[in-house]
Write a protein that holds these residues in place. Structure first.
Motif, PDB file in Angstrom:
ATOM      1  N   GLU A 116       6.208   5.719  31.073  1.00  0.00           N
ATOM      2  CA  GLU A 116       6.474   4.213  31.160  1.00  0.00           C
ATOM      3  C   GLU A 116       6.013   3.865  32.695  1.00  0.00           C
ATOM      4  O   GLU A 116       5.426   3.013  32.797  1.00  0.00           O
ATOM      5  CB  GLU A 116       7.925   3.989  30.903  1.00  0.00           C
ATOM      6  N   TYR A 117       5.982   4.940  33.479  1.00  0.00           N
ATOM      7  CA  TYR A 117       5.454   4.708  35.114  1.00  0.00           C
ATOM      8  C   TYR A 117       4.119   4.054  34.584  1.00  0.00           C
ATOM      9  O   TYR A 117       3.410   3.353  35.394  1.00  0.00           O
ATOM     10  CB  TYR A 117       5.710   5.951  35.696  1.00  0.00           C
ATOM     11  N   ILE A 118       2.977   4.864  34.053  1.00  0.00           N
ATOM     12  CA  ILE A 118       1.622   4.376  34.006  1.00  0.00           C
ATOM     13  C   ILE A 118       1.758   3.154  33.412  1.00  0.00           C
ATOM     14  O   ILE A 118       0.814   2.351  34.018  1.00  0.00           O
ATOM     15  CB  ILE A 118       1.025   5.484  33.105  1.00  0.00           C
ATOM     16  N   THR A 119       2.392   2.683  32.514  1.00  0.00           N
ATOM     17  CA  THR A 119       2.106   1.418  32.076  1.00  0.00           C
ATOM     18  C   THR A 119       2.957   0.322  32.918  1.00  0.00           C
ATOM     19  O   THR A 119       2.279  -0.737  33.382  1.00  0.00           O
ATOM     20  CB  THR A 119       3.653   1.174  30.708  1.00  0.00           C
ATOM     21  N   GLN A 120       3.763   0.701  33.916  1.00  0.00           N
ATOM     22  CA  GLN A 120       3.994  -0.127  34.961  1.00  0.00           C
ATOM     23  C   GLN A 120       3.185  -0.577  35.926  1.00  0.00           C
ATOM     24  O   GLN A 120       3.121  -1.567  36.359  1.00  0.00           O
ATOM     25  CB  GLN A 120       5.371   0.364  35.460  1.00  0.00           C
ATOM     26  N   ILE A 121       2.518   0.758  36.427  1.00  0.00           N
ATOM     27  CA  ILE A 121       1.606   0.376  37.201  1.00  0.00           C
ATOM     28  C   ILE A 121       0.216  -0.255  36.902  1.00  0.00           C
ATOM     29  O   ILE A 121      -0.426  -0.963  37.557  1.00  0.00           O
ATOM     30  CB  ILE A 121       0.917   1.599  38.125  1.00  0.00           C
ATOM     31  N   GLN A 122      -0.013  -0.228  35.500  1.00  0.00           N
ATOM     32  CA  GLN A 122      -1.019  -0.917  34.867  1.00  0.00           C
ATOM     33  C   GLN A 122      -0.807  -2.360  34.927  1.00  0.00           C
ATOM     34  O   GLN A 122      -1.688  -3.290  35.205  1.00  0.00           O
ATOM     35  CB  GLN A 122      -1.189  -0.667  33.540  1.00  0.00           C
ATOM     36  N   ASN A 123       0.341  -2.838  35.000  1.00  0.00           N
ATOM     37  CA  ASN A 123       0.752  -4.431  35.055  1.00  0.00           C
ATOM     38  C   ASN A 123       0.883  -4.974  36.527  1.00  0.00           C
ATOM     39  O   ASN A 123       1.310  -6.003  36.736  1.00  0.00           O
ATOM     40  CB  ASN A 123       2.092  -4.389  34.464  1.00  0.00           C
TER      41      ASN A 123
END
Length: 312
Positions: A52-59
């Motif tokens: 989920e952290y990767i998804t967060q930094i993508q945004n």
């Protein structure tokens, strides 16, 4: 930030799904003990959070300095996301390779990756284009900085996942050369993907499998490097791929975890392919994804009765 209530709900949901698995296929010896079961579920949740952290930094907006190996802000994963947003797919792939090969050390951060990628501050940044245009120059840079590479306080260290990799210039150069040859076996990575689509179809799991077996030609990557690299470009949406298996053949920590879970013994002999099928089938109940299962099994077997966070 995930609330305690959300965490509790996720924990309870996973506990129910594990029990549903056992109702269908029988108890799992490794988690008959309450503490072992609790810790296993907590490791699954921890693995989910890392993805989920990767998804967060993508945004989030990303500072261009994340791509600068001479900056304290350097972060090859964020840099790869930035490049992917610019539709510079080949450079995004290359930068994920940099991040995967060196890893982020728990104390040193991206120091080793920054030093090699940025010529120890005394030369070019080795983008994929720069590297391909001057492979001999890259090798000469490594030899020039041999003493710095040998001093961990100067060079930095590999992450825990990559801790057995050599910092010998010849080894690093060979990894870079063989990865470049794999990545650019077609003119672009997009062409490589299109070729796989023609050969095996567009199912993301089939494409992942083809890439997984092909990337074994990369020196020093091994099973773990291949799995980590491909799952990362998948979850970053740099390539339309996802693992359809945990790929236990050649694994160490995840295999020990799977043996402990299903056999109650992390070191006993077993049919690895049969065990792999059981683990993959378990995810049909848990629905968390093969990368999460692989990661949580690896971390759980290190401390099966008490949750410990493992990173770097």
């Amino acid at each position: 930030m995930e609330t305690r209530r959300t965490h509790r709900k996720l924990y309870d949901d996973l506990a129910v799904k594990l029990k549903l698995w056992e109702d269908h296929y029988g108890d799992m010896p490794g988690i008959t003990d309450h503490d072992y079961r609790k810790t296993f579920i907590e490791q699954i949740i921890s693995s989910l959070r890392r993805i989920e952290y990767i998804t967060q930094i993508q945004n989030r907006s990303i500072d261009p300095e994340r791509s600068n190996p001479h900056s304290p802000l350097f972060d090859p994963l964020r840099s790869a996301i930035l490049m992917a947003k610019k539709v510079d797919t080949d450079e995004a792939i290359w930068t994920v390779f940099i991040a995967t090969h060196f890893g982020r050390h728990i104390a040193d951060g991206w120091k080793l990756a920054a030093n090699v990628y940025g010529s120890f501050g005394e030369g070019p940044t080795w983008s994929s284009d720069t590297y391909r245009a001057d492979k001999k120059g890259f090798e000469a840079m490594l030899q020039k900085n041999l003493a710095k590479l040998q001093d961990k306080h100067i060079s930095g260290r590999y992450s825990n996942h990559r801790q057995y990799q050599s910092k010998n210039p010849i080894s690093i150069a060979t990894t870079f050369r063989t990865f470049s040859e794999w990545q650019f076996s077609e003119e672009t990575f997009a062409q490589k993907i299109r070729g796989i689509h023609k050969k095996r179809g567009q199912n993301p799991e089939e494409v992942f499998d083809e890439l997984y077996h092909g990337i074994k030609s990369v020196f020093g990557f091994g099973r773990l490097g291949a799995f980590d690299f491909l799952t990362m470009i998948g979850k970053m949406q740099v390539a339309p791929i996802s693992p359809g298996s945990v790929y236990l053949t050649g694994a160490t920590g995840p295999l020990r975890g799977a043996k402990l879970l299903f056999n109650g013994d992390p070191v006993g002999k077993c049919n690895v392919r049969d065990l792999e099928k059981k683990v993959d089938l378990m995810d049909n109940f848990l629905m968390v994804g093969k990368q999460v299962i692989e990661d949580s099994l690896c971390n759980w077997q290190k401390s099966p009765s008490k949750y410990v966070y493992f990173g770097g």
